[in-house]
Design a protein around this motif. Structure first.
Motif, PDB file in Angstrom:
ATOM      1  N   SER A 294       0.917  -1.427  -0.221  1.00  0.00           N
ATOM      2  CA  SER A 294      -0.215   0.035   0.173  1.00  0.00           C
ATOM      3  C   SER A 294       0.848   1.084  -0.117  1.00  0.00           C
ATOM      4  CB  SER A 294      -1.145  -0.118   1.629  1.00  0.00           C
ATOM      5  OG  SER A 294      -0.389   0.233   2.530  1.00  0.00           O
ATOM      6  N   GLU A 295       2.107   1.168   0.199  1.00  0.00           N
ATOM      7  CA  GLU A 295       3.005   2.266   0.521  1.00  0.00           C
ATOM      8  C   GLU A 295       3.437   2.707  -0.777  1.00  0.00           C
ATOM      9  OE1 GLU A 295       5.633   1.627   3.747  1.00  0.00           O
ATOM     10  OE2 GLU A 295       4.871   0.099   4.695  1.00  0.00           O
ATOM     11  N   THR A 296       3.585   2.029  -1.323  1.00  0.00           N
ATOM     12  CA  THR A 296       4.115   1.500  -3.293  1.00  0.00           C
ATOM     13  C   THR A 296       2.605   2.681  -4.267  1.00  0.00           C
ATOM     14  OG1 THR A 296       5.826   0.414  -3.103  1.00  0.00           O
ATOM     15  CG2 THR A 296       4.733   0.844  -5.330  1.00  0.00           C
ATOM     16  N   LEU A 297       1.946   1.884  -3.405  1.00  0.00           N
ATOM     17  CA  LEU A 297       0.362   2.059  -4.078  1.00  0.00           C
ATOM     18  C   LEU A 297       0.120   3.432  -3.673  1.00  0.00           C
ATOM     19  CD1 LEU A 297      -1.848  -1.023  -3.808  1.00  0.00           C
ATOM     20  CD2 LEU A 297      -0.529  -0.113  -5.617  1.00  0.00           C
ATOM     21  N   TRP A 298      -0.149   3.574  -2.727  1.00  0.00           N
ATOM     22  CA  TRP A 298      -0.269   5.294  -2.259  1.00  0.00           C
ATOM     23  C   TRP A 298       0.421   7.019  -2.584  1.00  0.00           C
ATOM     24  CZ3 TRP A 298      -3.914   8.634  -0.377  1.00  0.00           C
ATOM     25  CH2 TRP A 298      -3.652  10.136   0.085  1.00  0.00           C
ATOM     26  N   ASN A 299       1.899   6.453  -2.685  1.00  0.00           N
ATOM     27  CA  ASN A 299       2.867   7.282  -3.316  1.00  0.00           C
ATOM     28  C   ASN A 299       2.716   7.072  -4.783  1.00  0.00           C
ATOM     29  OD1 ASN A 299       5.510   7.468  -1.334  1.00  0.00           O
ATOM     30  ND2 ASN A 299       5.203   6.199  -0.560  1.00  0.00           N
ATOM     31  N   GLU A 300       2.454   6.221  -5.171  1.00  0.00           N
ATOM     32  CA  GLU A 300       2.710   6.150  -7.095  1.00  0.00           C
ATOM     33  C   GLU A 300       1.009   7.429  -6.922  1.00  0.00           C
ATOM     34  OE1 GLU A 300       0.938   3.408  -9.419  1.00  0.00           O
ATOM     35  OE2 GLU A 300       2.880   2.482  -8.906  1.00  0.00           O
TER      36      GLU A 300
ATOM     37  N   MET B 160       5.244  -7.867  -8.486  1.00  0.00           N
ATOM     38  CA  MET B 160       5.563  -8.178  -9.473  1.00  0.00           C
ATOM     39  C   MET B 160       4.164  -8.851 -10.502  1.00  0.00           C
ATOM     40  SD  MET B 160       9.606 -10.261  -9.192  1.00  0.00           S
ATOM     41  CE  MET B 160       9.127 -11.159  -8.208  1.00  0.00           C
ATOM     42  N   LEU B 161       2.915  -9.547  -9.432  1.00  0.00           N
ATOM     43  CA  LEU B 161       2.306  -9.974 -10.341  1.00  0.00           C
ATOM     44  C   LEU B 161       1.353  -9.138 -11.055  1.00  0.00           C
ATOM     45  CD1 LEU B 161       0.665 -12.671 -10.128  1.00  0.00           C
ATOM     46  CD2 LEU B 161      -0.518 -11.930  -7.645  1.00  0.00           C
ATOM     47  N   ARG B 162       1.246  -7.559 -10.392  1.00  0.00           N
ATOM     48  CA  ARG B 162       0.565  -6.892 -10.843  1.00  0.00           C
ATOM     49  C   ARG B 162       1.116  -6.261 -12.682  1.00  0.00           C
ATOM     50  NH1 ARG B 162       1.313  -0.864  -8.942  1.00  0.00           N
ATOM     51  NH2 ARG B 162      -0.006   0.174 -10.269  1.00  0.00           N
ATOM     52  N   ASN B 163       2.156  -6.105 -12.967  1.00  0.00           N
ATOM     53  CA  ASN B 163       3.295  -6.674 -13.600  1.00  0.00           C
ATOM     54  C   ASN B 163       2.704  -7.012 -14.879  1.00  0.00           C
ATOM     55  OD1 ASN B 163       6.318  -6.418 -15.660  1.00  0.00           O
ATOM     56  ND2 ASN B 163       5.560  -4.534 -15.158  1.00  0.00           N
ATOM     57  N   HIS B 164       2.812  -8.630 -14.019  1.00  0.00           N
ATOM     58  CA  HIS B 164       2.357  -9.810 -15.102  1.00  0.00           C
ATOM     59  C   HIS B 164       1.449  -9.474 -15.668  1.00  0.00           C
ATOM     60  CE1 HIS B 164       3.357 -13.963 -16.398  1.00  0.00           C
ATOM     61  NE2 HIS B 164       2.088 -14.278 -16.053  1.00  0.00           N
ATOM     62  N   LEU B 165       0.088  -9.598 -14.214  1.00  0.00           N
ATOM     63  CA  LEU B 165      -1.500  -9.753 -15.104  1.00  0.00           C
ATOM     64  C   LEU B 165      -1.669  -8.626 -15.713  1.00  0.00           C
ATOM     65  CD1 LEU B 165      -2.307 -11.311 -11.416  1.00  0.00           C
ATOM     66  CD2 LEU B 165      -1.898 -12.436 -14.432  1.00  0.00           C
ATOM     67  N   GLY B 166      -1.092  -6.867 -15.836  1.00  0.00           N
ATOM     68  CA  GLY B 166      -1.507  -6.097 -15.698  1.00  0.00           C
ATOM     69  C   GLY B 166      -2.595  -5.533 -14.841  1.00  0.00           C
ATOM     70  N   ASP B 167      -2.871  -3.847 -14.583  1.00  0.00           N
ATOM     71  CA  ASP B 167      -3.654  -3.457 -13.655  1.00  0.00           C
ATOM     72  C   ASP B 167      -4.687  -4.062 -13.462  1.00  0.00           C
ATOM     73  OD1 ASP B 167      -1.131  -2.281 -12.860  1.00  0.00           O
ATOM     74  OD2 ASP B 167      -1.906   0.205 -13.251  1.00  0.00           O
ATOM     75  N   SER B 168      -5.628  -4.070 -14.372  1.00  0.00           N
ATOM     76  CA  SER B 168      -6.934  -3.689 -14.828  1.00  0.00           C
ATOM     77  C   SER B 168      -7.194  -5.681 -13.737  1.00  0.00           C
ATOM     78  CB  SER B 168      -7.510  -4.348 -15.818  1.00  0.00           C
ATOM     79  OG  SER B 168      -8.930  -4.554 -16.069  1.00  0.00           O
ATOM     80  N   ALA B 169      -6.358  -7.134 -14.248  1.00  0.00           N
ATOM     81  CA  ALA B 169      -6.792  -8.035 -14.349  1.00  0.00           C
ATOM     82  C   ALA B 169      -6.097  -8.174 -12.645  1.00  0.00           C
ATOM     83  CB  ALA B 169      -5.802  -9.147 -14.888  1.00  0.00           C
ATOM     84  N   PHE B 170      -5.143  -7.726 -12.278  1.00  0.00           N
ATOM     85  CA  PHE B 170      -4.301  -7.969 -10.522  1.00  0.00           C
ATOM     86  C   PHE B 170      -5.632  -6.593  -9.499  1.00  0.00           C
ATOM     87  CE2 PHE B 170      -2.502  -5.567  -7.362  1.00  0.00           C
ATOM     88  CZ  PHE B 170      -1.304  -6.692  -7.063  1.00  0.00           C
ATOM     89  N   PHE B 171      -6.236  -5.897 -10.204  1.00  0.00           N
ATOM     90  CA  PHE B 171      -7.335  -5.037  -8.850  1.00  0.00           C
ATOM     91  C   PHE B 171      -8.368  -5.911  -8.917  1.00  0.00           C
ATOM     92  CE2 PHE B 171      -3.616  -1.733  -9.737  1.00  0.00           C
ATOM     93  CZ  PHE B 171      -3.942  -1.069  -8.047  1.00  0.00           C
ATOM     94  N   LYS B 172      -9.145  -6.431 -10.578  1.00  0.00           N
ATOM     95  CA  LYS B 172      -9.567  -7.358 -10.432  1.00  0.00           C
ATOM     96  C   LYS B 172      -9.927  -8.137  -8.978  1.00  0.00           C
ATOM     97  CE  LYS B 172     -12.661  -5.896 -14.525  1.00  0.00           C
ATOM     98  NZ  LYS B 172     -11.940  -4.222 -14.275  1.00  0.00           N
TER      99      LYS B 172
ATOM    100  N   GLU C  83      -6.526 -16.710 -10.779  1.00  0.00           N
ATOM    101  CA  GLU C  83      -6.797 -17.225 -11.541  1.00  0.00           C
ATOM    102  C   GLU C  83      -7.715 -16.899 -12.362  1.00  0.00           C
ATOM    103  OE1 GLU C  83      -3.643 -20.999 -10.968  1.00  0.00           O
ATOM    104  OE2 GLU C  83      -5.962 -21.075 -10.585  1.00  0.00           O
ATOM    105  N   GLU C  84      -9.248 -16.780 -11.492  1.00  0.00           N
ATOM    106  CA  GLU C  84     -10.392 -16.734 -12.339  1.00  0.00           C
ATOM    107  C   GLU C  84     -10.486 -16.236 -13.262  1.00  0.00           C
ATOM    108  OE1 GLU C  84     -14.400 -17.586 -12.864  1.00  0.00           O
ATOM    109  OE2 GLU C  84     -12.831 -18.713 -11.986  1.00  0.00           O
ATOM    110  N   ILE C  85     -10.224 -14.470 -12.511  1.00  0.00           N
ATOM    111  CA  ILE C  85     -10.101 -12.894 -12.932  1.00  0.00           C
ATOM    112  C   ILE C  85      -9.790 -13.329 -14.578  1.00  0.00           C
ATOM    113  CG2 ILE C  85      -9.702 -10.427 -13.145  1.00  0.00           C
ATOM    114  CD1 ILE C  85     -12.313 -11.338 -11.490  1.00  0.00           C
ATOM    115  N   SER C  86      -8.323 -13.639 -14.619  1.00  0.00           N
ATOM    116  CA  SER C  86      -7.089 -13.466 -15.518  1.00  0.00           C
ATOM    117  C   SER C  86      -6.666 -14.158 -16.466  1.00  0.00           C
ATOM    118  CB  SER C  86      -6.245 -13.674 -15.117  1.00  0.00           C
ATOM    119  OG  SER C  86      -5.705 -15.012 -15.083  1.00  0.00           O
ATOM    120  N   GLY C  87      -7.389 -15.928 -15.819  1.00  0.00           N
ATOM    121  CA  GLY C  87      -7.613 -16.976 -17.219  1.00  0.00           C
ATOM    122  C   GLY C  87      -6.948 -17.969 -17.093  1.00  0.00           C
ATOM    123  N   ARG C  88      -5.329 -17.746 -16.115  1.00  0.00           N
ATOM    124  CA  ARG C  88      -4.217 -17.688 -16.670  1.00  0.00           C
ATOM    125  C   ARG C  88      -3.809 -19.047 -15.386  1.00  0.00           C
ATOM    126  NH1 ARG C  88      -0.363 -12.830 -17.863  1.00  0.00           N
ATOM    127  NH2 ARG C  88      -1.278 -11.615 -19.802  1.00  0.00           N
ATOM    128  N   ASP C  89      -3.552 -19.820 -15.816  1.00  0.00           N
ATOM    129  CA  ASP C  89      -2.908 -20.299 -14.310  1.00  0.00           C
ATOM    130  C   ASP C  89      -1.845 -20.203 -13.596  1.00  0.00           C
ATOM    131  OD1 ASP C  89      -2.611 -23.355 -13.159  1.00  0.00           O
ATOM    132  OD2 ASP C  89      -0.456 -23.160 -13.532  1.00  0.00           O
TER     133      ASP C  89
END
Length: 832
Positions: free
Chosen positions: A366-372, A428-440, A464-470
């Motif tokens: 959250s500290e990264t998210l808030w500062n960003e 890393m997971l946010r970057n891999h999935l993309g912002d939309s899938a990560f936050f959903k 996995e349910e949101i992104s469709g990826r294993d």
């Protein structure tokens, strides 16, 4: 929870790491599988009537605890109840109490129920008891320095420098010191607490204040009620003479409980809270779920801060005066951290301490998210970089899994793996999935598990349910595995073939090979082309065509990998990276590389550009790294450094620049230093004092005497102590004693020890020296047990020994103080 002390105390971490590793190698407890506690009975509702005996530091309690069997029928109940006097145990039904048989061993209360209860069949037990937290022998941890649950601060009012307060600290399992309960994170219960206190005090607890009743004896009973279920470790009581500053968010009360001295600046400290609530509600897709949000500051708090549901407790470091806030709100990241816990930790809770990272990694991130969001991408990346360095700085961390089922003690889970490594893995997971899938994915996890306990697999399934990826590979590698990659990156250019080959080798010890998706950016002819690749082997190569040799090949283009890198770029490529790649870490890497090459003209030019970087953190870094022993740099940088010292909008940059001006030995800057001493910023005033001492020591001594008559806080403490120690300024000792006493456990407090000891050695007042020695010993005793052995030696054999040696030379008149210091060094608590 935010670990206010250990996250920054690098020196002590170095002291203790070897001892910890050696101790754990032969530790049988490490063989124990830490499973999720079996649930026999479930908490349903907890009602507590609490009265306080300030003279004995006792809580006089009456508890009504409603429960039901989890699944199987049961005729017994086991409650955690640590160090209590149990007076009555009864079944409460129909307004009557029927005594129940029980056994109590001082830690567990085993109750024989009146019958066998079936699933979904509620029953209520009544317990009349006395809690005696100060008489309970428990140990804390590096992150939580004490575990007695209930704290009476200056209860008799004997210390005139400290307010009388009561506060509680439940994490990990210390609520059961003051309230019988099933003290496990996977339990959830609604709750109400009635506190009877002297009418002059305010109270705070979870949920909403539903009534206040004045009593004939000068006390008042406040009734707090929590209608939504949460875990027992999040129960909270706070009592004291506070100013309460009210704010609001979408009709919900937001309040800040501070000592009255800080009432006027409370909004400057905590005032971003409503905006944070809105932001975190937006990114999670779930509005702040609780009835109110209060934040309270406690004296002598045993950690950094704690996310008690709707009632966060902060250590006293949160309280900063107006001058400290000029340098920036040092507590803002902590405020964000604890608030985000109200989604990750309070709303959805880790079902066991093995899964603690489900609470702490999100709070850390959250500290990264808030500062960003609030201050821009550079600020967010800077927060992330700092977190990653906290993890990488201790080699012991590489041996620990993120979700950890083998540990010596549950307290050991509160480390840079659960916190900072976990936060970087989320990044890393946010970057891999993309912002939309990560936050959903976050929204799905929170929605499906709300008011329940969860484990890491449920987080995986939501993503996995949101992104469709294993994502089994990702969670197996990062959550259920340990370590991190060490990467050696090299390049081969074939101009004839028009091809560049990037060779990436994993050089970490052991057989583990990490699967790493990342971006490689190719800069050719002023244009960037991005290629997404994946590394799966100990060594992989990636080839790309070009028409003209690239100016830069930038591996991990988004700079998201949790890894140690040895990147074999040239200085010219790093210069290009600084100017064109643009990310905070791209520029930081370039500055750090160029800092080691300042004999070369292009590195000099980069450093001169970097001290004007748009981001203040990188301006400070470049100033720190600037080699003013190099005549070319010294000459070229002077004008810019002087401008930064005078005009930079950031006080911390001005302070750093003022420190550099001393290298020019220019009398013209004396006026800058004298003006800086009067600056509203403590950091500017402190650096100016040190700078003035270098050109006009007599003026600096007089300035130090004047500064000692004013509040001494923040960066000024170290500077004033340094100048006072060098000159034996006795007039400053009282102010420095007070300032040292008010400093929290921190790296800065460690750094001040040496000049502080030198000042005491030069001081002629035995009373002042005794006060200083007492403060140093108090600091020594407050250091957590895992860090104590080497630190005790440092304090006793260097700092206090130095003071003792100096006073031994003063002759027989000093003998009484010498003997006192000897006793303090040995740990004896006899008086003066």
């Amino acid at each position: 929870m935010k670990k206010g002390f250990i996250s920054s105390l690098c020196m002590l971490a170095v002291f203790s790491t070897y001892a910890q590793v050696q101790g754990q190698k032969d530790d049988k407890a490490m063989d124990v599988y830490r499973e999720t506690p079996t649930r026999i009975n479930n908490l349903v509702h907890t009602k507590l009537d609490a009265r306080f005996d300030y003279s004995k530091s006792y809580l006089l309690g009456k508890a009504w605890i409603t429960l039901q069997p989890h699944f199987y029928p049961t005729d017994s109940l086991n409650l955690d109840a640590k160090g209590m006097d149990i007076k009555t145990v009864a079944l409460n039904a129909g307004g009557k109490n029927t005594p129940l048989k029980y056994q109590y061993d001082g830690m567990n209360l085993r109750i024989q129920l009146n019958k066998t209860y079936k699933r979904n069949e509620n029953y209520t037990v009544y317990i009349d008891y006395v809690a005696k937290p100060d008489e309970l022998k428990v140990k804390g941890s590096a992150a939580i320095t004490d575990a007695k649950g209930l704290y009476f601060i200056n209860p008799k009012g004997e210390d005139k420098t400290k307010p009388t307060q009561i506060w509680t600290q439940g994490e990990t399992e210390a609520t059961s010191v003051w309230c019988p309960t099933i003290d496990r994170p996977g339990q959830k219960t609604t709750e109400e607490i009635m506190m009877t206190v002297p009418d002059k005090y305010v109270t705070l607890s979870n949920g909403k204040l539903i009534s206040q009743k004045k009593n004939a004896d000068g006390t008042r009973t406040d009734h707090w009620k929590m209608d939504l279920p949460h875990s027992p470790y999040l129960f909270f009581m706070g009592v004291g003479d506070y100013a309460v500053v009210k704010d609001s968010y979408k009709g919900k009360e937001v309040s800040y409980y501070v000592e009255k001295e800080y009432e006027s600046v409370a909004r400057r400290i905590f005032g971003h809270t409503p905006e944070m609530m809105a932001f975190f509600g937006k990114v999670t897709g779930i509005e702040y779920p609780w009835v109110k949000y209060a934040q309270i500051v406690g004296r002598d708090y045993v950690s950094g801060a704690m996310e008690n549901t709707t009632a966060t407790l902060h250590q006293e470091s949160a309280q900063q005066d107006a001058r400290e806030l000029v340098d920036g709100n040092r507590w803002e990241d902590v405020i964000a951290h604890e608030l985000f816990h109200h989604w990750f930790g309070d709303y959805v809770t880790a079902e066991s301490w093995s899964n603690l990272t489900l609470n702490e990694s999100f709070a850390d991130y959250s500290e990264t998210l808030w500062n960003e969001y609030k201050y821009g991408k550079d600020a967010g990346d800077a927060a992330g970089y700092s977190a990653m360095q906290s993890y990488l700085s201790n080699p012991e961390n590489a041996s620990k899994n993120l979700a950890r089922f083998h540990y010596h003690d549950k307290e050991d889970m509160f480390d840079a793996v659960s916190y900072q490594k976990g936060g970087r893995i989320l990044h890393m997971l946010r970057n891999h999935l993309g912002d939309s899938a990560f936050f959903k994915g976050l929204n799905k996890y929170l929605t499906e598990n709300r008011f329940r306990a969860a484990e890491a697999h449920q987080l995986r399934l939501a993503f996995e349910e949101i992104s469709g990826r294993d994502l089994n590979w990702f969670f197996n590698q990062w959550y259920y595995g340990n370590g991190h990659p060490k990467l050696d990156i090299s390049y081969k250019f074939d101009d004839a073939a028009g091809k560049v080959t990037v060779i990436v080798k994993q050089t970490q010890e052991g057989e583990k090979v990490f699967r790493l998706p990342f971006a490689i950016d190719i800069y050719e002819g002023g244009k960037k082309s991005r290629y997404t690749v994946e590394m799966n082997s100990r060594a992989d190569s990636f080839s790309f065509s070009y028409k003209q040799r690239p100016d830069l090949v930038n591996v991990d283009g988004d700079k998201i990998l949790l890894a140690e890198k040895k990147d074999q770029k040239t200085l010219g490529q790093y210069v290009y990276q600084y100017k064109h790649a643009g990310n905070y870490l791209d520029r930081r890497e370039a500055i750090e590389y160029a800092a080691g090459k300042q004999s070369e003209t292009i590195a000099q030019n980069l450093m001169l550009q970097a001290i004007k970087d748009p981001y203040h953190g990188l301006r400070i870094l470049a100033l720190e790294k600037l080699d003013l022993k190099n005549p070319a740099i010294k000459s070229s940088a002077e004008k810019t450094v002087a401008e930064l010292a005078a005009k930079d909008p950031r006080a911390t940059v001005r302070a750093q620049a003022i420190g550099l001006l001393t290298a020019y030995d220019n009398a013209a800057y004396t006026a800058v230093y004298k003006a800086g001493i009067k600056d509203s910023s403590y950091s500017v005033a402190g650096k100016s004092l040190e700078a003035l001492a270098g050109v006009d020591n007599a003026a600096a001594v007089e300035a130090a005497k004047q500064l000692a008559k004013q509040p001494v806080k923040g960066a000024l403490v170290v500077s004033l102590t340094t100048v006072a120690a060098e000159n034996g300024i006795e007039e400053s000792v009282d102010a420095i004693n007070k300032a040292f006493a008010q400093m929290p456990l921190s790296q800065e407090k460690v750094e001040i020890l040496q000049p502080y000891g030198q000042l005491l050695a030069k001081t002629n007042s035995a009373d002042k020296v005794k006060t200083g020695v007492d403060q140093i010993v108090h600091f020594r005793e407050a250091v957590p047990a895992p860090y104590r052995t080497q630190f005790d030696a440092f304090i006793n054999n260097m700092i206090l020994q130095g003071v003792q040696n100096a006073w031994q030379k003063k002759g027989s008149d000093a003998q009484e103080l010498v003997e006192y210091i000897k006793l303090k060094r040995s740990g004896d608590k006899k008086g003066f």
